[in-house]
Motif scaffolding. Structure first.
Motif, short mmCIF file in Angstrom:
data_model
loop_
_atom_site.label_atom_id
_atom_site.label_comp_id
_atom_site.label_asym_id
_atom_site.label_seq_id
_atom_site.Cartn_x
_atom_site.Cartn_y
_atom_site.Cartn_z
N MET A 87 130.40 22.19 132.90
CA MET A 87 129.48 21.44 132.13
C MET A 87 129.10 22.07 130.83
SD MET A 87 128.19 18.52 132.11
CE MET A 87 126.82 18.00 131.19
N ILE A 88 128.95 23.78 131.49
CA ILE A 88 128.68 24.36 130.33
C ILE A 88 130.00 24.15 129.10
CG2 ILE A 88 127.96 26.57 129.39
CD1 ILE A 88 126.02 25.28 131.39
N ILE A 89 131.04 24.03 129.38
CA ILE A 89 131.82 24.74 128.14
C ILE A 89 131.64 23.26 127.36
CG2 ILE A 89 134.64 24.01 127.77
CD1 ILE A 89 135.13 25.95 130.79
N GLU A 90 131.61 21.24 128.59
CA GLU A 90 131.91 20.62 127.27
C GLU A 90 130.35 20.45 126.86
OE1 GLU A 90 132.14 21.07 130.54
OE2 GLU A 90 133.26 19.74 131.53
N MET A 91 128.73 21.40 127.70
CA MET A 91 127.96 21.27 126.27
C MET A 91 128.50 21.97 125.04
SD MET A 91 125.31 21.76 129.15
CE MET A 91 123.64 21.67 128.21
N LEU A 92 129.18 22.73 125.43
CA LEU A 92 129.83 24.40 124.42
C LEU A 92 130.61 23.33 122.98
CD1 LEU A 92 130.36 27.79 125.99
CD2 LEU A 92 128.18 26.84 124.32
N LEU A 93 131.45 22.78 123.03
CA LEU A 93 132.68 21.76 122.49
C LEU A 93 131.10 20.50 121.98
CD1 LEU A 93 135.34 21.55 125.00
CD2 LEU A 93 134.99 22.91 122.78
N ALA A 94 130.68 19.89 122.43
CA ALA A 94 129.33 19.39 121.52
C ALA A 94 128.87 19.44 120.71
CB ALA A 94 128.64 18.50 122.91
N ALA A 95 128.02 21.42 121.56
CA ALA A 95 127.36 21.56 120.31
C ALA A 95 128.15 22.34 118.77
CB ALA A 95 126.51 23.05 120.73
N LEU A 96 129.41 22.64 119.14
CA LEU A 96 130.34 23.05 117.88
C LEU A 96 130.33 21.75 116.81
CD1 LEU A 96 132.04 25.00 117.32
CD2 LEU A 96 133.82 24.16 117.97
N ILE A 97 130.60 20.70 117.58
CA ILE A 97 130.91 19.30 116.85
C ILE A 97 130.08 19.33 116.01
CG2 ILE A 97 131.37 16.96 117.08
CD1 ILE A 97 133.53 17.72 119.49
N GLY A 98 128.21 19.11 116.48
CA GLY A 98 127.57 18.81 116.04
C GLY A 98 126.60 20.06 115.51
N GLY A 99 126.60 21.21 115.39
CA GLY A 99 126.65 22.44 113.78
C GLY A 99 128.05 22.14 113.16
N ALA A 100 128.99 21.57 113.20
CA ALA A 100 129.87 21.84 112.03
C ALA A 100 129.42 20.69 111.42
CB ALA A 100 131.92 21.09 113.00
N ILE A 101 129.13 19.44 111.67
CA ILE A 101 128.95 18.49 111.07
C ILE A 101 127.43 18.97 109.47
CG2 ILE A 101 127.51 15.90 110.80
CD1 ILE A 101 129.71 15.45 112.98
#
Length: 281
Positions: A1-15
């Protein structure tokens, strides 16, 4: 679950980072490191992570079959959380046929962007006014060349930006209450907002080092055609004096004999006149 959260945070931060960089093209790093910029990115990251947690807790499969591998389902959830949160944050609701600004989550983002813009504008103003990058130039002589150099530095130039530059150039040209140096400063500040301080500094240096154009030689005037002489007008002969107190009118030139009008009767071969037709009478 931590990796999924990091990936989601990466997408939101990139936007969020992409929006800040597009908004402040002259100083993107300063915009990101400002307090308003960091808060803006943090809000986008937090929204993506919270959306992923909510999707996972609700068990949404988005219509995927049960035989779908778990990794594929995880990728779909991460993509939906990252992109969906950005869409929800930028949602605006306004009454139909209303010119007022809408309400919704976008108000939060607009408020944070205003904070970042104000902070960055103050820093940018102090940095621009601390040095004179356009020393030795003149607005009247160099503003067109300076704008052309700065615009061609950019790969793609927005039409709205070009129209705004043209309107500003026309307005500054017509202003009589500003000196040439004041107009040049305003013009330089506007170009700095588009291409940045370093690019404007290099363009100004290029113009200063360039030799001034030599005056063009005056073009030879084309030979004017010689006008044709006007025909002499006939002069009226002067009155001829005859005696004391008497003046004789000028002698008229002999009248030219008009061609004789042909007779309606043509001479016949026998010496008699013969009438040709009744219509000739």
């Amino acid at each position: 679950m931590i990796i999924e959260m990091l990936l989601a945070a990466l997408i939101g931060g990139a936007i969020g980072i992409a929006e800040l960089v597009a908004r402040h093209r002259d100083k993107p790093l300063a915009a990101l490191l400002s307090s308003g910029g960091l808060l803006f990115v943090f809000v986008n990251v937090s929204a993506s992570v919270l959306a992923l947690i909510a999707i996972t807790a609700a068990g949404w499969r988005f219509g995927l079959p049960a035989t779908m591998p778990g990794s594929a389902l995880t990728v779909v959830r991460v993509m939906v959380a990252g992109l969906g949160s950005a869409i929800v944050l930028r949602t605006s609701v306004s009454p139909a046929q209303s010119t007022a600004s809408g309400t919704g989550p976008i108000i939060v983002l607009n408020g944070i962007l205003r904070i970042a813009d104000g902070e960055l504008e103050r820093k940018r103003g102090l940095s621009r006014l601390s040095r004179d990058d356009l020393a030795g130039l003149s607005f009247e002589r160099d503003h067109a060349a300076l704008a052309e150099l700065c615009c061609h530095l950019m790969r793609e130039f927005d039409l709205a930006e070009a129209q705004r530059l043209g309107a500003l150039a026309a307005e500054l040209t017509d202003r009589d209450d500003l000196t040439d140096a004041d107009k040049l400063d305003c013009w330089g500040l506007e170009l700095t907002r588009l291409v940045g301080e370093r690019a404007l500094r290099q363009a100004a240096r290029r113009l200063r080092d360039r030799p001034r154009a030599q005056p063009r030689p005056a073009a030879a005037e084309p030979e004017r055609p010689v006008p044709a002489p006007e025909p002499e007008q006939e002069r009226e002969p002067a009155m001829e004096p005859v005696g004391a107190g008497q003046i004789r009118p000028p002698s008229k030139p002999p009248a030219k004999h008009a061609p004789a009008k042909p007779s309606r009767f043509a001479s016949s071969a026998g010496g008699r006149t013969e009438r040709k037709s009744f219509g000739d009478v």
